[in-house]
Design a protein around this motif. Sequence first.
Motif, short mmCIF file in Angstrom:
data_model
loop_
_atom_site.label_atom_id
_atom_site.label_comp_id
_atom_site.label_asym_id
_atom_site.label_seq_id
_atom_site.Cartn_x
_atom_site.Cartn_y
_atom_site.Cartn_z
N GLN A 1 0.83 -1.23 0.00
CA GLN A 1 0.00 0.00 0.00
C GLN A 1 0.86 1.27 0.00
N MET A 2 2.17 1.12 0.20
CA MET A 2 3.04 2.31 0.15
C MET A 2 3.23 2.81 -1.28
N LEU A 3 3.00 1.93 -2.25
CA LEU A 3 3.13 2.34 -3.66
C LEU A 3 2.01 3.34 -3.99
N SER A 4 2.34 4.44 -4.63
CA SER A 4 1.34 5.51 -4.75
C SER A 4 0.17 5.16 -5.66
N GLY A 5 0.38 4.40 -6.71
CA GLY A 5 -0.74 3.91 -7.51
C GLY A 5 -1.18 4.87 -8.61
N ILE B 1 11.86 12.05 -1.84
CA ILE B 1 12.25 11.50 -0.54
C ILE B 1 11.39 10.26 -0.31
N GLY B 2 11.96 9.09 -0.43
CA GLY B 2 11.21 7.83 -0.25
C GLY B 2 10.90 7.19 -1.60
N THR B 3 11.80 6.29 -2.02
CA THR B 3 11.67 5.64 -3.33
C THR B 3 10.69 4.48 -3.31
N TYR B 4 10.77 3.67 -2.25
CA TYR B 4 10.10 2.36 -2.17
C TYR B 4 10.48 1.57 -3.44
N VAL B 5 9.52 1.14 -4.26
CA VAL B 5 9.87 0.32 -5.43
C VAL B 5 9.97 1.15 -6.71
N GLY B 6 9.93 2.47 -6.56
CA GLY B 6 10.20 3.34 -7.71
C GLY B 6 9.00 3.77 -8.52
N TYR B 7 7.78 3.46 -8.05
CA TYR B 7 6.58 3.75 -8.86
C TYR B 7 6.43 5.26 -9.10
N SER B 8 6.43 6.05 -8.03
CA SER B 8 6.23 7.50 -8.20
C SER B 8 7.39 8.13 -8.95
N ALA B 9 8.61 7.65 -8.73
CA ALA B 9 9.77 8.19 -9.45
C ALA B 9 9.58 7.99 -10.96
N CYS C 1 15.76 8.98 -2.96
CA CYS C 1 16.57 8.36 -1.90
C CYS C 1 15.73 7.44 -1.03
N ASP C 2 16.39 6.46 -0.48
CA ASP C 2 15.72 5.51 0.41
C ASP C 2 16.78 4.86 1.29
N ILE C 3 16.31 4.20 2.36
CA ILE C 3 17.24 3.53 3.27
C ILE C 3 17.11 2.01 3.18
N ASN C 4 16.17 1.52 2.37
CA ASN C 4 15.87 0.08 2.39
C ASN C 4 16.33 -0.61 1.09
N THR D 1 16.03 -3.77 0.16
CA THR D 1 15.10 -4.73 -0.45
C THR D 1 14.12 -4.02 -1.38
N TYR D 2 13.57 -2.91 -0.89
CA TYR D 2 12.62 -2.16 -1.73
C TYR D 2 13.31 -1.63 -2.99
N THR D 3 14.49 -1.06 -2.78
CA THR D 3 15.14 -0.37 -3.91
C THR D 3 15.76 -1.36 -4.91
N PRO E 1 19.87 8.03 4.66
CA PRO E 1 18.82 8.90 5.19
C PRO E 1 18.61 10.13 4.30
N ALA E 2 17.35 10.53 4.18
CA ALA E 2 16.98 11.65 3.31
C ALA E 2 17.78 12.91 3.65
N VAL E 3 17.98 13.15 4.94
CA VAL E 3 18.68 14.37 5.37
C VAL E 3 20.05 14.46 4.69
N ILE F 1 7.82 14.57 -1.15
CA ILE F 1 8.22 14.06 0.17
C ILE F 1 7.27 12.94 0.56
N ASP F 2 7.83 11.73 0.75
CA ASP F 2 6.97 10.55 0.97
C ASP F 2 7.72 9.48 1.77
N ALA F 3 8.44 9.90 2.83
CA ALA F 3 9.16 8.89 3.64
C ALA F 3 8.62 8.91 5.07
N ASP F 4 9.47 8.68 6.06
CA ASP F 4 8.98 8.56 7.45
C ASP F 4 8.34 9.86 7.92
N LYS F 5 7.19 9.71 8.57
CA LYS F 5 6.37 10.88 8.89
C LYS F 5 6.99 11.75 9.99
C1 LIG Z 1 5.59 5.42 1.28
S1 LIG Z 1 7.11 4.71 0.77
C2 LIG Z 1 7.49 5.62 -0.72
C3 LIG Z 1 6.53 5.30 -1.84
C4 LIG Z 1 6.91 5.86 -3.19
N1 LIG Z 1 7.26 7.26 -3.12
C5 LIG Z 1 5.72 5.71 -4.14
O1 LIG Z 1 4.86 6.61 -4.11
O2 LIG Z 1 5.60 4.73 -4.87
C6 LIG Z 1 8.23 5.39 1.95
C7 LIG Z 1 9.69 4.99 1.75
O3 LIG Z 1 10.50 5.86 2.57
C8 LIG Z 1 11.64 5.12 2.98
N2 LIG Z 1 12.24 5.82 4.13
C9 LIG Z 1 11.87 5.73 5.43
N3 LIG Z 1 12.67 6.52 6.18
C10 LIG Z 1 13.54 7.13 5.33
C11 LIG Z 1 14.61 8.07 5.49
N4 LIG Z 1 14.92 8.55 6.68
N5 LIG Z 1 15.28 8.48 4.40
C12 LIG Z 1 14.95 8.01 3.16
N6 LIG Z 1 13.96 7.12 2.95
C13 LIG Z 1 13.27 6.69 4.01
C14 LIG Z 1 11.09 3.72 3.26
O4 LIG Z 1 12.11 2.76 3.22
C15 LIG Z 1 10.05 3.57 2.15
O5 LIG Z 1 10.58 2.88 1.03
#
Ligand SMILES: C[S@@+](CC[C@H](N)C(=O)[O-])C[C@H]1O[C@@H](n2cnc3c(N)ncnc32)[C@H](O)[C@@H]1O
Length: 211
Positions: free
Chosen positions: A39-43, A65-73, A89-92, A94-96, A118-120, A135-139
Amino acid sequence: MQRFIDPEVEGYAERYTPKGPELLDELEKETIATMELPQMLSGHLSGRFLKMLCLINQPKTILEIGTYVGYSALCMAETLPEDGRLITCDINETYTKLAKKYFAKSPHGHKIELKMGPAVDTINALDCEIDLAFIDADKESYKQNYELVLTKLKRGGIIAIDNCLWSGRVVRPSSEEDLAIHELNELIQRDERVENVIVTVRDGINVVCKK
Ligand SMILES: C[S@@+](CC[C@H](N)C(=O)[O-])C[C@H]1O[C@@H](n2cnc3c(N)ncnc32)[C@H](O)[C@@H]1O
């Protein structure tokens, strides 16, 4: 994730919004079949909305900020000129790993630069101004990411912030994540450097324009 729109009406919006490239459907299917938290993939609707923001703003440099599997990118990269750049950018790992597979398959993948960490760190290391950011990573880091991204954004540039309605929990925030998102929405509304509108697509996207 709670949907805000009547499902039948949302289905209508989906049908009358153009489909993206078939590769995106393939990526979505593989994500659902193999990844945690699909459900993190934006769709479809959010993805086409991001593409529309890019068509209007005509960015040459995009930061995600927050690649996940690259859909939004991949959605945003569709609009970039050949010399355009999308830094994501992403920290995971497996997702990337899946993101990299699909960037390699896409005719737009060569415009995407994936930074691990980390995004920072990625924002601070940017060697250029940006036209548009997603911006779509940790809240919990939303406020910090917003402030940092704003310093790198050109005037007239756009920041789109995902999940700004957080399944409606921002109305009566109780957890740290609820509060982090609500406080950023409040900060943006008071921020004289920007103008914004919260768009009720999917989980809410706060679209912010730097004056
Ligand atoms: C909601 S998903 C991104 C979905 C993607 N943008 C899309 O719309 O398809 C959030 C991503 O942020 C990454 N993330 C979490 N904390 C992060 C950080 N501090 N810096 C960079 N990426 C981070 C997670 O690993 C996750 O892949």
